[in-house]
Scaffold this active site. Structure first.
Site, PDB file in Angstrom:
ATOM      1  N   ASP A   6       0.932  -1.225   0.535  1.00  0.00           N
ATOM      2  CA  ASP A   6      -0.177   0.154  -0.269  1.00  0.00           C
ATOM      3  C   ASP A   6       0.989   1.418  -0.308  1.00  0.00           C
ATOM      4  O   ASP A   6       2.631   0.732   0.734  1.00  0.00           O
ATOM      5  CB  ASP A   6      -1.007  -0.585   1.034  1.00  0.00           C
ATOM      6  N   ASP A   8      -0.899   5.468   1.209  1.00  0.00           N
ATOM      7  CA  ASP A   8      -0.522   6.241   2.188  1.00  0.00           C
ATOM      8  C   ASP A   8      -0.687   5.568   3.486  1.00  0.00           C
ATOM      9  O   ASP A   8      -1.292   4.126   3.861  1.00  0.00           O
ATOM     10  CB  ASP A   8      -1.930   7.071   1.583  1.00  0.00           C
TER      11      ASP A   8
HETATM   12  C1  2M8 Z   1      -6.932   8.453  -1.907  1.00  0.00           C
HETATM   13  O1  2M8 Z   1      -6.736   7.127  -0.879  1.00  0.00           O
HETATM   14  C2  2M8 Z   1      -6.248   7.173   0.098  1.00  0.00           C
HETATM   15  C3  2M8 Z   1      -5.574   5.664   0.474  1.00  0.00           C
HETATM   16  O2  2M8 Z   1      -5.948   5.474   1.740  1.00  0.00           O
HETATM   17  C4  2M8 Z   1      -7.664   7.754   1.001  1.00  0.00           C
HETATM   18  O3  2M8 Z   1      -9.044   7.013   1.056  1.00  0.00           O
HETATM   19  O4  2M8 Z   1      -7.579   8.296   2.338  1.00  0.00           O
HETATM   20  C5  2M8 Z   1      -6.995   8.508  -3.449  1.00  0.00           C
HETATM   21  O5  2M8 Z   1      -7.769   9.448  -3.723  1.00  0.00           O
HETATM   22  C6  2M8 Z   1      -5.487   8.594  -3.701  1.00  0.00           C
HETATM   23  O6  2M8 Z   1      -6.107   9.166  -5.079  1.00  0.00           O
HETATM   24  C7  2M8 Z   1      -5.269  10.419  -3.154  1.00  0.00           C
HETATM   25  O7  2M8 Z   1      -4.021   9.823  -3.910  1.00  0.00           O
HETATM   26  C8  2M8 Z   1      -5.286  10.209  -2.273  1.00  0.00           C
HETATM   27  C9  2M8 Z   1      -4.114  11.218  -1.356  1.00  0.00           C
HETATM   28  O8  2M8 Z   1      -3.914  10.970  -0.243  1.00  0.00           O
HETATM   29  O9  2M8 Z   1      -6.450   9.811  -1.639  1.00  0.00           O
HETATM   30 MG    MG Z   2      -3.358   2.928   3.451  1.00  0.00          MG
HETATM   31 MG    MG Z   3      -3.960   2.677   0.306  1.00  0.00          MG
END
Ligand code: 2M8
Ligand code: MG
Ligand code: MG
Length: 268
Positions: A6, A8
């Site tokens: 993963d 983030d």
């Molecule tokens: C979004 O993804 C994160 C990952 O877990 C979330 O759901 O909080 C997505 O929309 C992704 O495209 C974007 O880069 C990210 C940014 O924090 O948020």
């Molecule tokens: Mg994550």
């Molecule tokens: Mg993720």
């Protein structure tokens, strides 16, 4: 060996998107030609950029929670090259959820409802990266602004229609039930088996509820300490298979690979 990770909150710091603590391992894995396969909620457009930042270009990756799978550049003869779209396209999902939202009055805001400036405010991403985060091919990303009860109701409606509603760090993602991090991981493992002629050992790393399907489908799982109040529920949490890090983000990523891959583990 294959590493599925993963982004983030796992390989990238949840606030700054920094990955530097993971660099020594990224270099070592590259020296040994061990693929690091990114597997996240992000769009393919974002992930292609992040692969470059990390020096992983050309490798397969999983985008949009498994609704999109990018193939290895060397597999250009593959019928799905350059990438597989797993199920209902983004525009069709939008036209299915709009009437539901209107009828039931669910309160949520999708990435399609706003522009890249707003996404930049929500995420801390640059304007350029925020624009790439809007380029969904087979899922819809949203911020929920209604009660937990109504969320369960909306989720049930989506399941009825053949979709999944999965939770990322800040956002929720709607995708076809035929796609998912689990399906995507297994599909790629099978492609490696066919192409390379052996069944790879797999390590997965993740921090959020949407990573459980990834971590349940690898040989060894690293649960990176998360910020999410719901945490991750895995099917079998035996210490030999699952390691929980004490640190979040890229420090936790490094700690997990130290646990499963460092030489000292094999000599002690
Ligand atoms: C979004 O993804 C994160 C990952 O877990 C979330 O759901 O909080 C997505 O929309 C992704 O495209 C974007 O880069 C990210 C940014 O924090 O948020
Ligand atoms: Mg994550
Ligand atoms: Mg993720």
């Amino acid at each position: 060996l294959l590493i599925f990770t993963d982004l983030d909150g796992t390989l990238l710091d949840i606030h700054t998107y920094d990955w530097r603590p993971a660099t020594p391992w990224l270099n070592k894995l590259q020296d040994h030609q061990i693929p690091v396969i990114l597997c996240s909620s992000k769009t393919a457009a974002e992930t292609l950029e992040i692969q470059q930042d990390l020096g992983l270009e050309g490798l397969p990756f999983i985008a949009e929670n498994g609704a999109v799978v990018q193939l290895d550049v060397r597999w250009d003869d593959h019928p799905n090259a350059p990438r597989l779209i797993n199920g209902t396209p983004h525009s069709e999902i939008c036209s299915l959820i709009d009437p539901i939202r209107e009828r039931a009055g669910y309160k949520f805001t999708t990435f399609d409802d706003v522009d890249e400036r707003v996404i930049g405010e929500w995420t801390g991403l640059s304007r350029e990266r925020s624009a790439l985060a809007r380029l969904h091919e087979a899922s819809v990303t949203l911020i929920w602004r209604d009660s937990d009860e109504r969320m369960a109701q909306f989720g049930a409606e989506l399941v009825q229609l053949g979709f999944k509603f999965v939770q990322g760090a800040r956002f929720w993602h709607i995708l076809d039930a035929r796609g998912g991090k689990d399906q995507a991981v297994n599909w790629l493992i099978d492609e490696y088996r066919k192409r390379e002629g052996f069944v790879p050992t797999t390590i997965g790393l993740g921090d959020g509820p949407n990573d459980a399907p990834l971590l349940d489908n690898v040989d060894y799982a690293v649960v990176v300490k998360g910020i999410n109040r719901h945490g991750i529920q895995l099917q079998d949490d035996i210490p030999e298979r699952v390691y929980h890090t004490t640190q979040p983000g890229p420090e936790g990523w490094r700690e997990g690979l130290d646990h499963f891959l460092s030489a000292s583990r094999h000599t002690t």
